[in-house]
Design a protein around this motif. Structure first.
Motif, PDB file in Angstrom:
ATOM      1  N   UNK A 192      36.083  35.675  46.056  1.00 56.97           N
ATOM      2  CA  UNK A 192      35.326  36.879  46.427  1.00 56.97           C
ATOM      3  C   UNK A 192      35.148  37.804  45.230  1.00 56.97           C
ATOM      4  N   UNK A 193      36.195  37.960  44.437  1.00 60.49           N
ATOM      5  CA  UNK A 193      36.105  38.818  43.252  1.00 60.49           C
ATOM      6  C   UNK A 193      35.039  38.313  42.295  1.00 60.49           C
ATOM      7  N   UNK A 197      44.184  44.963  46.899  1.00 63.64           N
ATOM      8  CA  UNK A 197      44.876  43.670  46.857  1.00 63.64           C
ATOM      9  C   UNK A 197      45.348  43.357  45.435  1.00 63.64           C
ATOM     10  N   UNK A 198      44.454  43.441  44.466  1.00 62.76           N
ATOM     11  CA  UNK A 198      44.829  43.090  43.097  1.00 62.76           C
ATOM     12  C   UNK A 198      45.772  44.116  42.481  1.00 62.76           C
ATOM     13  N   UNK A 199      45.641  45.371  42.859  1.00 63.93           N
ATOM     14  CA  UNK A 199      46.577  46.381  42.383  1.00 63.93           C
ATOM     15  C   UNK A 199      47.975  46.131  42.963  1.00 63.93           C
ATOM     16  N   UNK A 200      48.046  45.909  44.272  1.00 59.68           N
ATOM     17  CA  UNK A 200      49.335  45.716  44.944  1.00 59.68           C
ATOM     18  C   UNK A 200      50.005  44.399  44.575  1.00 59.68           C
ATOM     19  N   UNK A 245      40.914  46.121  38.962  1.00 63.33           N
ATOM     20  CA  UNK A 245      39.664  45.380  38.785  1.00 63.33           C
ATOM     21  C   UNK A 245      38.493  46.289  38.424  1.00 63.33           C
ATOM     22  N   UNK A 246      38.542  47.566  38.776  1.00 63.04           N
ATOM     23  CA  UNK A 246      37.485  48.492  38.365  1.00 63.04           C
ATOM     24  C   UNK A 246      37.439  48.621  36.856  1.00 63.04           C
ATOM     25  N   UNK A 247      38.584  48.745  36.212  1.00 58.33           N
ATOM     26  CA  UNK A 247      38.629  48.846  34.749  1.00 58.33           C
ATOM     27  C   UNK A 247      38.128  47.575  34.102  1.00 58.33           C
ATOM     28  N   UNK A 259      35.962  45.470  35.406  1.00 55.55           N
ATOM     29  CA  UNK A 259      34.518  45.398  35.616  1.00 55.55           C
ATOM     30  C   UNK A 259      33.792  46.351  34.662  1.00 55.55           C
ATOM     31  N   UNK A 260      34.327  47.561  34.497  1.00 56.09           N
ATOM     32  CA  UNK A 260      33.705  48.541  33.612  1.00 56.09           C
ATOM     33  C   UNK A 260      33.688  48.055  32.162  1.00 56.09           C
ATOM     34  N   UNK A 261      34.704  47.273  31.756  1.00 55.49           N
ATOM     35  CA  UNK A 261      34.791  46.787  30.386  1.00 55.49           C
ATOM     36  C   UNK A 261      33.860  45.605  30.139  1.00 55.49           C
ATOM     37  N   UNK A 262      33.446  44.937  31.217  1.00 54.59           N
ATOM     38  CA  UNK A 262      32.606  43.742  31.060  1.00 54.59           C
ATOM     39  C   UNK A 262      31.194  44.084  30.665  1.00 54.59           C
TER      40      UNK A 262
END
Length: 133
Positions: free
Chosen positions: A54-55, A117-120, A126-128, A130-133
């Motif tokens: 999904x990610x 989910x990914x933080x826990x 995942x926001x960081x 994505x922003x870096x991509x």
């Protein structure tokens, strides 16, 4: 026309380069989960497959690339890789995951769910990424 690249491993079928990328992502995610939590229960493994697929699809969409054929390939490849690396990912769960991934990526709250989910579970933002991509 694109060329699909293949690698050949001893005593193994040829694999596509996209399959190798997903294999590496999934193995790294599973190893990270195990490292953080000390174990990798079957249900966590199944969640890892679905949530990583999904990610990948949602990141692709956030980048403005909504390509149904590519999304189908991502789903198919995650399921193929999961079936190869773990016996718990059987025919029944492969079918469940196939439908589940397709439904989850259409849910408007899925990005927020994945952030949590990914933080826990991975101590990963995942926001960081994505922003870096």
């Amino acid at each position: 026309m694109s060329v699909t690249h293949y690698l050949q491993f001893k005593n193994r079928k040829s694999i596509r380069m996209d399959e190798m990328v997903i294999y590496r992502k999934l193995v790294a995610s599973l190893a990270n989960f195990h490292h953080i939590h000390g174990s990798l229960p079957d249900e966590a493994l199944k969640s890892e497959v679905i949530n990583n697929a999904c990610l990948d699809i949602l990141v692709m969409r956030k980048q403005g690339r909504r390509d149904r054929a590519q999304e189908n390939l991502i789903i198919k490849t995650y399921i193929e890789v999961a079936r190869e690396i773990t016996p718990v990912f059987d025919d029944l769960y492969a079918s469940i995951a196939n439908v589940g991934i397709r439904q989850h990526v259409e849910w408007s709250g899925m990005w927020d769910f994945l952030k949590k989910y990914f933080n826990d579970n991975h101590q990963r933002c995942i926001d960081q990424e994505f922003d870096a991509a």
